[in-house]
Design a protein around this motif. Structure first.
Motif, PDB file in Angstrom:
ATOM      1  N   VAL A 177      -1.470  23.148 -19.830  1.00  7.05           N
ATOM      2  CA  VAL A 177      -0.418  23.040 -20.846  1.00  7.05           C
ATOM      3  C   VAL A 177      -0.843  22.044 -21.915  1.00  7.05           C
ATOM      4  CG1 VAL A 177       1.946  22.284 -21.292  1.00  7.05           C
ATOM      5  CG2 VAL A 177       1.454  23.611 -19.265  1.00  7.05           C
ATOM      6  N   VAL A 178      -0.634  22.421 -23.173  1.00  4.42           N
ATOM      7  CA  VAL A 178      -0.798  21.522 -24.308  1.00  4.42           C
ATOM      8  C   VAL A 178       0.602  21.359 -24.896  1.00  4.42           C
ATOM      9  CG1 VAL A 178      -1.879  21.161 -26.560  1.00  4.42           C
ATOM     10  CG2 VAL A 178      -3.119  22.384 -24.750  1.00  4.42           C
ATOM     11  N   THR A 179       1.107  20.117 -24.907  1.00  3.98           N
ATOM     12  CA  THR A 179       2.488  19.904 -25.332  1.00  3.98           C
ATOM     13  C   THR A 179       2.677  18.501 -25.896  1.00  3.98           C
ATOM     14  OG1 THR A 179       4.785  20.200 -24.630  1.00  3.98           O
ATOM     15  CG2 THR A 179       3.328  19.102 -23.059  1.00  3.98           C
ATOM     16  N   ASP A 180       3.877  18.191 -26.303  1.00  5.68           N
ATOM     17  CA  ASP A 180       4.197  16.869 -26.830  1.00  5.68           C
ATOM     18  C   ASP A 180       4.588  15.936 -25.679  1.00  5.68           C
ATOM     19  OD1 ASP A 180       7.423  16.727 -26.774  1.00  5.68           O
ATOM     20  OD2 ASP A 180       6.749  18.764 -27.238  1.00  5.68           O
ATOM     21  N   ILE A 181       4.674  14.649 -25.964  1.00  5.53           N
ATOM     22  CA  ILE A 181       4.916  13.635 -24.934  1.00  5.53           C
ATOM     23  C   ILE A 181       6.273  13.816 -24.248  1.00  5.53           C
ATOM     24  CG2 ILE A 181       5.818  11.875 -26.525  1.00  5.53           C
ATOM     25  CD1 ILE A 181       3.521  11.197 -23.530  1.00  5.53           C
ATOM     26  N   ASP A 182       7.312  14.164 -24.995  1.00  7.28           N
ATOM     27  CA  ASP A 182       8.631  14.335 -24.382  1.00  7.28           C
ATOM     28  C   ASP A 182       8.660  15.527 -23.430  1.00  7.28           C
ATOM     29  OD1 ASP A 182       9.725  12.101 -25.655  1.00  7.28           O
ATOM     30  OD2 ASP A 182      10.293  13.278 -27.418  1.00  7.28           O
ATOM     31  N   SER A 183       8.004  16.605 -23.804  1.00  5.05           N
ATOM     32  CA  SER A 183       7.936  17.770 -22.923  1.00  5.05           C
ATOM     33  C   SER A 183       7.108  17.456 -21.684  1.00  5.05           C
ATOM     34  CB  SER A 183       7.337  18.970 -23.668  1.00  5.05           C
ATOM     35  OG  SER A 183       8.179  19.353 -24.733  1.00  5.05           O
ATOM     36  N   ALA A 184       6.025  16.711 -21.849  1.00  4.69           N
ATOM     37  CA  ALA A 184       5.197  16.315 -20.706  1.00  4.69           C
ATOM     38  C   ALA A 184       6.001  15.461 -19.732  1.00  4.69           C
ATOM     39  CB  ALA A 184       3.967  15.558 -21.187  1.00  4.69           C
ATOM     40  N   ARG A 185       6.756  14.520 -20.249  1.00  3.50           N
ATOM     41  CA  ARG A 185       7.595  13.680 -19.385  1.00  3.50           C
ATOM     42  C   ARG A 185       8.644  14.514 -18.655  1.00  3.50           C
ATOM     43  NH1 ARG A 185       7.782   9.068 -23.772  1.00  3.50           N
ATOM     44  NH2 ARG A 185       6.082   7.791 -22.988  1.00  3.50           N
ATOM     45  N   SER A 186       9.203  15.478 -19.349  1.00  2.00           N
ATOM     46  CA  SER A 186      10.184  16.365 -18.724  1.00  2.00           C
ATOM     47  C   SER A 186       9.549  17.141 -17.569  1.00  2.00           C
ATOM     48  CB  SER A 186      10.747  17.338 -19.767  1.00  2.00           C
ATOM     49  OG  SER A 186      11.562  18.303 -19.146  1.00  2.00           O
ATOM     50  N   LEU A 187       8.331  17.632 -17.763  1.00  2.00           N
ATOM     51  CA  LEU A 187       7.634  18.363 -16.710  1.00  2.00           C
ATOM     52  C   LEU A 187       7.331  17.463 -15.514  1.00  2.00           C
ATOM     53  CD1 LEU A 187       5.081  20.421 -18.827  1.00  2.00           C
ATOM     54  CD2 LEU A 187       7.042  21.324 -17.562  1.00  2.00           C
ATOM     55  N   LEU A 188       6.926  16.227 -15.784  1.00  5.11           N
ATOM     56  CA  LEU A 188       6.544  15.315 -14.714  1.00  5.11           C
ATOM     57  C   LEU A 188       7.726  14.794 -13.909  1.00  5.11           C
ATOM     58  CD1 LEU A 188       3.771  13.311 -16.576  1.00  5.11           C
ATOM     59  CD2 LEU A 188       3.466  14.952 -14.716  1.00  5.11           C
ATOM     60  N   THR A 189       8.914  14.806 -14.482  1.00  3.49           N
ATOM     61  CA  THR A 189      10.082  14.290 -13.767  1.00  3.49           C
ATOM     62  C   THR A 189      10.914  15.387 -13.121  1.00  3.49           C
ATOM     63  OG1 THR A 189      11.410  14.303 -15.791  1.00  3.49           O
ATOM     64  CG2 THR A 189      10.255  12.255 -15.250  1.00  3.49           C
ATOM     65  N   ARG A 190      10.598  16.636 -13.371  1.00  4.02           N
ATOM     66  CA  ARG A 190      11.345  17.757 -12.804  1.00  4.02           C
ATOM     67  C   ARG A 190      10.879  18.019 -11.375  1.00  4.02           C
ATOM     68  NH1 ARG A 190      14.342  21.621 -15.532  1.00  4.02           N
ATOM     69  NH2 ARG A 190      13.707  20.738 -17.508  1.00  4.02           N
TER      70      ARG A 190
END
Length: 53
Positions: free
Chosen positions: A32-45
């Protein structure tokens, strides 16, 4: 599509958090290539099943 070894998803923004997670969880993409907020969302889900390489 899963026969392709490298499957890249590129997306960002709050409206893409759930689609990104679903694409990763189902194995549709494995990079995945994404922005920091989306990455954080993925890591906390929470993950329903372990992800295998």
């Amino acid at each position: 599509m899963r026969a392709i070894p490298t499957r890249v998803g590129i997306a960002g923004g709050i409206e893409k958090h759930i689609p990104l997670f679903t694409a990763l969880e189902t194995g549709l993409v494995n990079i995945v290539v994404t922005d920091i907020d989306s990455a954080r969302s993925l890591l906390t889900r929470p993950v329903a099943r372990p992800v295998t390489a």
